[in-house]
Design a protein around this motif. Structure first.
Motif, PDB file in Angstrom:
ATOM      1  N   ILE A  37      46.855 -71.159 -69.643  1.00  0.00           N
ATOM      2  CA  ILE A  37      46.998 -72.607 -69.477  1.00  0.00           C
ATOM      3  C   ILE A  37      45.635 -73.249 -69.205  1.00  0.00           C
ATOM      4  CG2 ILE A  37      48.085 -74.438 -68.113  1.00  0.00           C
ATOM      5  CD1 ILE A  37      49.950 -72.756 -69.993  1.00  0.00           C
ATOM      6  N   ALA A  38      44.806 -72.607 -68.384  1.00  0.00           N
ATOM      7  CA  ALA A  38      43.464 -73.151 -68.121  1.00  0.00           C
ATOM      8  C   ALA A  38      42.660 -73.251 -69.418  1.00  0.00           C
ATOM      9  CB  ALA A  38      42.736 -72.287 -67.097  1.00  0.00           C
ATOM     10  N   LYS A  39      42.770 -72.231 -70.262  1.00  0.00           N
ATOM     11  CA  LYS A  39      42.043 -72.235 -71.540  1.00  0.00           C
ATOM     12  C   LYS A  39      42.592 -73.286 -72.512  1.00  0.00           C
ATOM     13  CE  LYS A  39      40.594 -67.419 -71.335  1.00  0.00           C
ATOM     14  NZ  LYS A  39      40.785 -66.062 -71.878  1.00  0.00           N
ATOM     15  N   SER A  40      43.837 -73.702 -72.304  1.00  0.00           N
ATOM     16  CA  SER A  40      44.475 -74.687 -73.181  1.00  0.00           C
ATOM     17  C   SER A  40      44.509 -76.080 -72.570  1.00  0.00           C
ATOM     18  CB  SER A  40      45.915 -74.251 -73.493  1.00  0.00           C
ATOM     19  OG  SER A  40      45.930 -72.981 -74.091  1.00  0.00           O
ATOM     20  N   ALA A  41      43.805 -76.299 -71.462  1.00  0.00           N
ATOM     21  CA  ALA A  41      43.869 -77.580 -70.740  1.00  0.00           C
ATOM     22  C   ALA A  41      43.459 -78.766 -71.620  1.00  0.00           C
ATOM     23  CB  ALA A  41      43.004 -77.522 -69.483  1.00  0.00           C
ATOM     24  N   VAL A  42      42.483 -78.563 -72.488  1.00  0.00           N
ATOM     25  CA  VAL A  42      42.048 -79.655 -73.369  1.00  0.00           C
ATOM     26  C   VAL A  42      43.184 -80.051 -74.305  1.00  0.00           C
ATOM     27  CG1 VAL A  42      40.454 -80.291 -75.227  1.00  0.00           C
ATOM     28  CG2 VAL A  42      39.607 -79.075 -73.217  1.00  0.00           C
ATOM     29  N   LEU A  43      43.881 -79.060 -74.852  1.00  0.00           N
ATOM     30  CA  LEU A  43      45.014 -79.342 -75.736  1.00  0.00           C
ATOM     31  C   LEU A  43      46.114 -80.091 -74.979  1.00  0.00           C
ATOM     32  CD1 LEU A  43      46.419 -79.054 -78.469  1.00  0.00           C
ATOM     33  CD2 LEU A  43      47.232 -76.810 -77.724  1.00  0.00           C
ATOM     34  N   PHE A  44      46.444 -79.647 -73.770  1.00  0.00           N
ATOM     35  CA  PHE A  44      47.429 -80.351 -72.957  1.00  0.00           C
ATOM     36  C   PHE A  44      46.978 -81.793 -72.722  1.00  0.00           C
ATOM     37  CE2 PHE A  44      49.011 -76.157 -72.220  1.00  0.00           C
ATOM     38  CZ  PHE A  44      50.322 -76.286 -71.781  1.00  0.00           C
ATOM     39  N   GLY A  45      45.685 -81.963 -72.427  1.00  0.00           N
ATOM     40  CA  GLY A  45      45.132 -83.295 -72.181  1.00  0.00           C
ATOM     41  C   GLY A  45      45.267 -84.221 -73.374  1.00  0.00           C
ATOM     42  N   GLU A  46      45.180 -83.671 -74.576  1.00  0.00           N
ATOM     43  CA  GLU A  46      45.345 -84.487 -75.780  1.00  0.00           C
ATOM     44  C   GLU A  46      46.746 -85.086 -75.875  1.00  0.00           C
ATOM     45  OE1 GLU A  46      44.184 -82.094 -79.129  1.00  0.00           O
ATOM     46  OE2 GLU A  46      42.079 -82.062 -78.502  1.00  0.00           O
ATOM     47  N   TYR A  47      47.698 -84.470 -75.202  1.00  0.00           N
ATOM     48  CA  TYR A  47      49.066 -84.981 -75.167  1.00  0.00           C
ATOM     49  C   TYR A  47      49.349 -85.739 -73.867  1.00  0.00           C
ATOM     50  CZ  TYR A  47      50.125 -82.297 -79.330  1.00  0.00           C
ATOM     51  OH  TYR A  47      50.140 -81.804 -80.615  1.00  0.00           O
ATOM     52  N   GLY A  48      48.299 -86.015 -73.088  1.00  0.00           N
ATOM     53  CA  GLY A  48      48.463 -86.774 -71.854  1.00  0.00           C
ATOM     54  C   GLY A  48      49.043 -85.969 -70.707  1.00  0.00           C
ATOM     55  N   ILE A  49      48.901 -84.646 -70.776  1.00  0.00           N
ATOM     56  CA  ILE A  49      49.454 -83.768 -69.741  1.00  0.00           C
ATOM     57  C   ILE A  49      48.293 -83.189 -68.941  1.00  0.00           C
ATOM     58  CG2 ILE A  49      50.845 -81.711 -69.277  1.00  0.00           C
ATOM     59  CD1 ILE A  49      52.055 -82.213 -72.175  1.00  0.00           C
ATOM     60  N   GLN A  50      48.268 -83.513 -67.660  1.00  0.00           N
ATOM     61  CA  GLN A  50      47.223 -82.996 -66.782  1.00  0.00           C
ATOM     62  C   GLN A  50      47.581 -81.574 -66.347  1.00  0.00           C
ATOM     63  OE1 GLN A  50      46.891 -84.975 -63.007  1.00  0.00           O
ATOM     64  NE2 GLN A  50      44.860 -84.145 -62.624  1.00  0.00           N
ATOM     65  N   VAL A  51      46.628 -80.667 -66.435  1.00  0.00           N
ATOM     66  CA  VAL A  51      46.810 -79.288 -65.985  1.00  0.00           C
ATOM     67  C   VAL A  51      46.165 -79.168 -64.615  1.00  0.00           C
ATOM     68  CG1 VAL A  51      46.237 -76.873 -66.426  1.00  0.00           C
ATOM     69  CG2 VAL A  51      46.881 -78.366 -68.331  1.00  0.00           C
ATOM     70  N   LEU A  52      46.951 -78.827 -63.615  1.00  0.00           N
ATOM     71  CA  LEU A  52      46.440 -78.725 -62.252  1.00  0.00           C
ATOM     72  C   LEU A  52      45.945 -77.303 -61.999  1.00  0.00           C
ATOM     73  CD1 LEU A  52      46.183 -81.031 -60.309  1.00  0.00           C
ATOM     74  CD2 LEU A  52      48.226 -80.269 -59.157  1.00  0.00           C
ATOM     75  N   LEU A  53      44.775 -77.002 -62.586  1.00  0.00           N
ATOM     76  CA  LEU A  53      44.093 -75.717 -62.448  1.00  0.00           C
ATOM     77  C   LEU A  53      42.593 -75.957 -62.487  1.00  0.00           C
ATOM     78  CD1 LEU A  53      46.021 -73.356 -64.920  1.00  0.00           C
ATOM     79  CD2 LEU A  53      45.976 -73.180 -62.424  1.00  0.00           C
ATOM     80  N   PRO A  54      41.807 -75.050 -61.905  1.00  0.00           N
ATOM     81  CA  PRO A  54      40.356 -75.153 -62.063  1.00  0.00           C
ATOM     82  C   PRO A  54      39.971 -74.961 -63.532  1.00  0.00           C
ATOM     83  CG  PRO A  54      40.926 -73.580 -60.336  1.00  0.00           C
ATOM     84  CD  PRO A  54      42.195 -73.939 -61.045  1.00  0.00           C
ATOM     85  N   ASP A  55      38.756 -75.356 -63.867  1.00  0.00           N
ATOM     86  CA  ASP A  55      38.235 -75.179 -65.210  1.00  0.00           C
ATOM     87  C   ASP A  55      38.334 -73.708 -65.609  1.00  0.00           C
ATOM     88  OD1 ASP A  55      35.472 -74.728 -66.974  1.00  0.00           O
ATOM     89  OD2 ASP A  55      36.546 -76.601 -67.395  1.00  0.00           O
TER      90      ASP A  55
END
Length: 159
Positions: free
Chosen positions: A81-99
């Motif tokens: 999920i951390a590695k996919s955070a940018v993809l989640f962000g593109e859909y307006g989904i914040q990932v609550l994990l460190p970089d």
């Protein structure tokens, strides 16, 4: 705001709900999950577990359910999920994990039994179960971190 917390069948997920009193919380897990829906929270199944496609499963589920923020609690979900955070962000989904580049330093090395947890969003502590005041200079610190006393090194609050 609609928040997805994975590991919904675990007591840690239930404890974490008190950090988000003004948001709707969806507690989800793999396999069978009780079908409970209330005004402030609900339980839902993510379907069968497939560790090879965790990010895909959670992104698809989050889009379908209109999730605004995801808090992955299963340790096997954290890196994908951390590695996919940018993809989640593109859909307006914040990932609550460190970089993703920092995630290894926050992973617990053994089963954690922390008494307390703190929730950080963009470097700001928005909730601490032990009522401590945390001041962090790392603006990128995101996630739920376990600790026993405030001076402990923060480690991800995982199951």
């Amino acid at each position: 705001m609609k928040i997805l917390i994975t590991g919904g069948n675990n007591a840690k997920a239930l404890k974490l709900m008190k950090a988000f009193p003004t948001h709707f919380v969806l507690l989800a897990d793999y396999g069978d999950v009780p079908g409970i829906v209330t005004e402030n929270y609900a339980f839902s199944s993510l379907g069968p577990l497939s560790k090879d496609s965790i990010a895909h499963i959670l992104l698809n589920f989050s889009i379908t359910e209109g999730i605004d923020c995801i808090v992955p609690l299963h340790q096997y979900e954290v890196e994908p999920i951390a590695k996919s955070a940018v993809l989640f962000g593109e859909y307006g989904i914040q990932v609550l994990l460190p970089d993703a580049s920092l995630i290894a330093g926050y992973l617990p090395t053994e089963q954690n039994t922390y008494q307390n947890f703190a929730v950080f969003v963009a470097g700001e502590c928005v909730f601490a179960s032990g009522k401590e005041i945390f001041v962090r200079t790392d603006e990128k610190l995101n996630g739920v971190f376990g600790y026993n006393i405030a001076d402990d090194d923060l480690k991800l609050f995982t199951i």
